[in-house]
Scaffold this motif. Structure first.
Motif, PDB file in Angstrom:
ATOM      1  N   GLY A 160      11.697   5.120 -10.556  1.00  0.00           N
ATOM      2  CA  GLY A 160      10.327   5.146 -11.067  1.00  0.00           C
ATOM      3  C   GLY A 160       9.551   4.003 -10.434  1.00  0.00           C
ATOM      4  O   GLY A 160      10.131   3.052  -9.901  1.00  0.00           O
ATOM      5  N   TYR A 161       8.227   4.101 -10.469  1.00  0.00           N
ATOM      6  CA  TYR A 161       7.363   3.072  -9.876  1.00  0.00           C
ATOM      7  C   TYR A 161       6.385   2.538 -10.920  1.00  0.00           C
ATOM      8  O   TYR A 161       6.074   3.212 -11.905  1.00  0.00           O
ATOM      9  CB  TYR A 161       6.568   3.651  -8.695  1.00  0.00           C
ATOM     10  CG  TYR A 161       7.404   3.920  -7.460  1.00  0.00           C
ATOM     11  CD1 TYR A 161       7.308   3.114  -6.331  1.00  0.00           C
ATOM     12  CD2 TYR A 161       8.302   4.990  -7.423  1.00  0.00           C
ATOM     13  CE1 TYR A 161       8.068   3.362  -5.188  1.00  0.00           C
ATOM     14  CE2 TYR A 161       9.073   5.246  -6.290  1.00  0.00           C
ATOM     15  CZ  TYR A 161       8.953   4.431  -5.173  1.00  0.00           C
ATOM     16  OH  TYR A 161       9.722   4.680  -4.062  1.00  0.00           O
ATOM     17  N   ILE A 162       5.902   1.323 -10.666  1.00  0.00           N
ATOM     18  CA  ILE A 162       4.876   0.704 -11.504  1.00  0.00           C
ATOM     19  C   ILE A 162       3.650   0.499 -10.617  1.00  0.00           C
ATOM     20  O   ILE A 162       3.772  -0.084  -9.537  1.00  0.00           O
ATOM     21  CB  ILE A 162       5.341  -0.679 -12.015  1.00  0.00           C
ATOM     22  CG1 ILE A 162       6.642  -0.573 -12.801  1.00  0.00           C
ATOM     23  CG2 ILE A 162       4.255  -1.340 -12.856  1.00  0.00           C
ATOM     24  CD1 ILE A 162       7.305  -1.925 -13.059  1.00  0.00           C
ATOM     25  N   GLU A 163       2.501   0.982 -11.060  1.00  0.00           N
ATOM     26  CA  GLU A 163       1.261   0.685 -10.323  1.00  0.00           C
ATOM     27  C   GLU A 163       0.631  -0.557 -10.938  1.00  0.00           C
ATOM     28  O   GLU A 163       0.403  -0.612 -12.157  1.00  0.00           O
ATOM     29  CB  GLU A 163       0.273   1.859 -10.404  1.00  0.00           C
ATOM     30  CG  GLU A 163      -0.980   1.567  -9.583  1.00  0.00           C
ATOM     31  CD  GLU A 163      -1.990   2.717  -9.547  1.00  0.00           C
ATOM     32  OE1 GLU A 163      -3.033   2.546  -8.898  1.00  0.00           O
ATOM     33  OE2 GLU A 163      -1.732   3.772 -10.164  1.00  0.00           O
ATOM     34  N   ILE A 164       0.387  -1.557 -10.092  1.00  0.00           N
ATOM     35  CA  ILE A 164      -0.216  -2.794 -10.606  1.00  0.00           C
ATOM     36  C   ILE A 164      -1.665  -2.900 -10.167  1.00  0.00           C
ATOM     37  O   ILE A 164      -2.074  -2.316  -9.164  1.00  0.00           O
ATOM     38  CB  ILE A 164       0.583  -4.058 -10.189  1.00  0.00           C
ATOM     39  CG1 ILE A 164       0.737  -4.150  -8.666  1.00  0.00           C
ATOM     40  CG2 ILE A 164       1.932  -4.080 -10.885  1.00  0.00           C
ATOM     41  CD1 ILE A 164       1.410  -5.435  -8.200  1.00  0.00           C
ATOM     42  N   ILE A 165      -2.459  -3.663 -10.931  1.00  0.00           N
ATOM     43  CA  ILE A 165      -3.885  -3.767 -10.662  1.00  0.00           C
ATOM     44  C   ILE A 165      -4.145  -4.747  -9.517  1.00  0.00           C
ATOM     45  O   ILE A 165      -4.965  -4.498  -8.651  1.00  0.00           O
ATOM     46  CB  ILE A 165      -4.627  -4.161 -11.961  1.00  0.00           C
ATOM     47  CG1 ILE A 165      -4.660  -2.926 -12.877  1.00  0.00           C
ATOM     48  CG2 ILE A 165      -6.047  -4.654 -11.659  1.00  0.00           C
ATOM     49  CD1 ILE A 165      -5.085  -3.174 -14.275  1.00  0.00           C
ATOM     50  N   ASP A 166      -3.396  -5.855  -9.516  1.00  0.00           N
ATOM     51  CA  ASP A 166      -3.622  -6.898  -8.512  1.00  0.00           C
ATOM     52  C   ASP A 166      -2.446  -6.925  -7.547  1.00  0.00           C
ATOM     53  O   ASP A 166      -1.398  -7.484  -7.851  1.00  0.00           O
ATOM     54  CB  ASP A 166      -3.775  -8.250  -9.238  1.00  0.00           C
ATOM     55  CG  ASP A 166      -3.905  -9.416  -8.283  1.00  0.00           C
ATOM     56  OD1 ASP A 166      -4.001  -9.171  -7.058  1.00  0.00           O
ATOM     57  OD2 ASP A 166      -3.899 -10.565  -8.748  1.00  0.00           O
ATOM     58  N   LYS A 167      -2.608  -6.319  -6.339  1.00  0.00           N
ATOM     59  CA  LYS A 167      -1.434  -6.177  -5.474  1.00  0.00           C
ATOM     60  C   LYS A 167      -0.959  -7.514  -4.914  1.00  0.00           C
ATOM     61  O   LYS A 167       0.166  -7.641  -4.468  1.00  0.00           O
ATOM     62  CB  LYS A 167      -1.668  -5.148  -4.370  1.00  0.00           C
ATOM     63  CG  LYS A 167      -2.619  -5.539  -3.267  1.00  0.00           C
ATOM     64  CD  LYS A 167      -2.379  -4.633  -2.060  1.00  0.00           C
ATOM     65  CE  LYS A 167      -3.629  -3.882  -1.661  1.00  0.00           C
ATOM     66  NZ  LYS A 167      -3.445  -2.918  -0.614  1.00  0.00           N
ATOM     67  N   ASN A 168      -1.795  -8.528  -4.935  1.00  0.00           N
ATOM     68  CA  ASN A 168      -1.339  -9.847  -4.473  1.00  0.00           C
ATOM     69  C   ASN A 168      -0.718 -10.652  -5.618  1.00  0.00           C
ATOM     70  O   ASN A 168      -0.274 -11.758  -5.411  1.00  0.00           O
ATOM     71  CB  ASN A 168      -2.494 -10.606  -3.836  1.00  0.00           C
ATOM     72  CG  ASN A 168      -3.072  -9.839  -2.665  1.00  0.00           C
ATOM     73  OD1 ASN A 168      -2.302  -9.314  -1.851  1.00  0.00           O
ATOM     74  ND2 ASN A 168      -4.390  -9.724  -2.586  1.00  0.00           N
ATOM     75  N   LEU A 169      -0.674 -10.068  -6.799  1.00  0.00           N
ATOM     76  CA  LEU A 169      -0.224 -10.773  -8.010  1.00  0.00           C
ATOM     77  C   LEU A 169      -1.003 -12.089  -8.085  1.00  0.00           C
ATOM     78  O   LEU A 169      -1.142 -12.774  -7.089  1.00  0.00           O
ATOM     79  CB  LEU A 169       1.279 -11.052  -8.000  1.00  0.00           C
ATOM     80  CG  LEU A 169       2.206  -9.846  -7.934  1.00  0.00           C
ATOM     81  CD1 LEU A 169       3.659 -10.294  -7.767  1.00  0.00           C
ATOM     82  CD2 LEU A 169       2.119  -8.982  -9.185  1.00  0.00           C
ATOM     83  N   ASP A 170      -1.502 -12.429  -9.253  1.00  0.00           N
ATOM     84  CA  ASP A 170      -2.314 -13.655  -9.294  1.00  0.00           C
ATOM     85  C   ASP A 170      -1.413 -14.888  -9.162  1.00  0.00           C
ATOM     86  O   ASP A 170      -0.212 -14.777  -8.987  1.00  0.00           O
ATOM     87  CB  ASP A 170      -3.184 -13.677 -10.561  1.00  0.00           C
ATOM     88  CG  ASP A 170      -2.341 -13.808 -11.824  1.00  0.00           C
ATOM     89  OD1 ASP A 170      -1.166 -14.183 -11.710  1.00  0.00           O
ATOM     90  OD2 ASP A 170      -2.873 -13.547 -12.918  1.00  0.00           O
ATOM     91  N   LYS A 171      -1.994 -16.054  -9.275  1.00  0.00           N
ATOM     92  CA  LYS A 171      -1.230 -17.303  -9.067  1.00  0.00           C
ATOM     93  C   LYS A 171      -0.017 -17.398  -9.986  1.00  0.00           C
ATOM     94  O   LYS A 171       0.964 -18.052  -9.681  1.00  0.00           O
ATOM     95  CB  LYS A 171      -2.144 -18.510  -9.297  1.00  0.00           C
ATOM     96  CG  LYS A 171      -3.161 -18.713  -8.196  1.00  0.00           C
ATOM     97  CD  LYS A 171      -3.942 -20.018  -8.425  1.00  0.00           C
ATOM     98  CE  LYS A 171      -5.076 -20.176  -7.439  1.00  0.00           C
ATOM     99  NZ  LYS A 171      -6.081 -19.067  -7.558  1.00  0.00           N
ATOM    100  N   SER A 172      -0.084 -16.727 -11.120  1.00  0.00           N
ATOM    101  CA  SER A 172       1.018 -16.829 -12.084  1.00  0.00           C
ATOM    102  C   SER A 172       2.198 -15.941 -11.692  1.00  0.00           C
ATOM    103  O   SER A 172       3.221 -15.931 -12.344  1.00  0.00           O
ATOM    104  CB  SER A 172       0.515 -16.424 -13.470  1.00  0.00           C
ATOM    105  OG  SER A 172       0.225 -15.038 -13.460  1.00  0.00           O
ATOM    106  N   GLY A 173       2.025 -15.162 -10.608  1.00  0.00           N
ATOM    107  CA  GLY A 173       3.117 -14.260 -10.213  1.00  0.00           C
ATOM    108  C   GLY A 173       3.110 -12.972 -11.009  1.00  0.00           C
ATOM    109  O   GLY A 173       4.076 -12.216 -10.986  1.00  0.00           O
TER     110      GLY A 173
END
Length: 258
Positions: A160-173
């Protein structure tokens, strides 16, 4: 500063189909020694032990009647006290056992933080994993439910996959999750990888028990009273805790991702 303690919950259930007596070969995947000298289950148990990065409480393992002795035997073989081994009367996918373990832990400590993990993963770099868990705790302290994604190396159709909103992941990871995607066709998988904001779904979660219970209250309230009764009516049995089968059988098989 005292490190936050996390209660590790291992999901080691699945369909048992009466295994005894058995040959080594017919062991379910998580209990077989596929890689190295320990089974995937044992590797999971050892991965969820304290390090200088993270502090874990004793384990809670959910399994079924058929696997209960393999679970305790394999934990003892790597020097780990089994602590709580909870027996699911029948498999219900991941949502009911995750709710059950949340209710169980919440009763002991209303502020409990749980890390729920399947028992058949291979994660060679334990240190990197513990650092990821530590990043997760920062989010959990803001009342978030955290799931772990893995950067895909190829368009695999079996995950399965997860779609994330911020592909660079924010500073918090971390990034907010947009949606979960079931196992895709190969063309869809390739497209998702090209887009770059999809991760493989590891099926590992970290959260406060109370936040998970709240999420069920909001999104799936019907399951709560039944699961609560199943847990309240648990019976000790040879050092195991057996969930009440009468209430448990009324629950639907459903994945936590839903």
């Amino acid at each position: 500063i005292k490190m936050t303690s996390i209660v590790p919950v291992i999901l080691a259930g699945g369909h048992g189909n009466r295994l005894w007596p058995l040959s080594r070969k017919s062991y379910p995947k998580q209990f077989a020694k596929l890689i190295g000298e320990t089974s995937l289950f044992q590797q999971t148990v050892l991965r969820l032990c304290s390090s200088d990065v993270i502090n874990f409480e004793p384990h809670i393992t959910l399994t079924n009647s058929d696997f209960r002795f393999i679970v305790t035997e394999q934990m003892q073989a790597v020097g780990i006290d089994p602590n709580y081994v909870i027996i699911e009367p029948e498999p219900k996918n991941t949502a009911p056992p995750i709710l059950a373990s949340s209710l169980f832990a919440y009763k002991k400590d209303p502020e409990a933080i749980l890390l729920v993990s399947p028992s058949d993963h291979v994660i060679p770099d334990i240190r990197a994993f513990h650092h990821s868990v530590k990043l997760g705790i920062n989010q959990v302290n803001n009342n978030k439910i955290v799931t772990f994604g893995i950067k895909p190396s190829s368009p695999v159709t079996g995950y399965g996959y997860i779609e994330i909103i911020d592909k660079n992941l924010d500073k918090s990871g971390a990034s907010p999750v947009k949606r979960f995607v079931e196992k895709p066709e190969i063309e869809v998988a390739q497209k998702m990888i090209n887009e770059g904001n999809f991760l493989w779904n590891a099926g590992i979660f970290i959260f406060k028990a109370k936040d998970m219970i709240k999420a069920f209250e909001k999104y799936f309230p019907d399951i709560l009273p039944v699961t609560q009764k199943a847990i309240n009516n648990m019976k000790p049995d040879l050092g195991f805790l057996r969930i009440n089968p009468e209430f448990w059988k009324d629950l639907n098989e459903i994945s936590i991702d839903y």
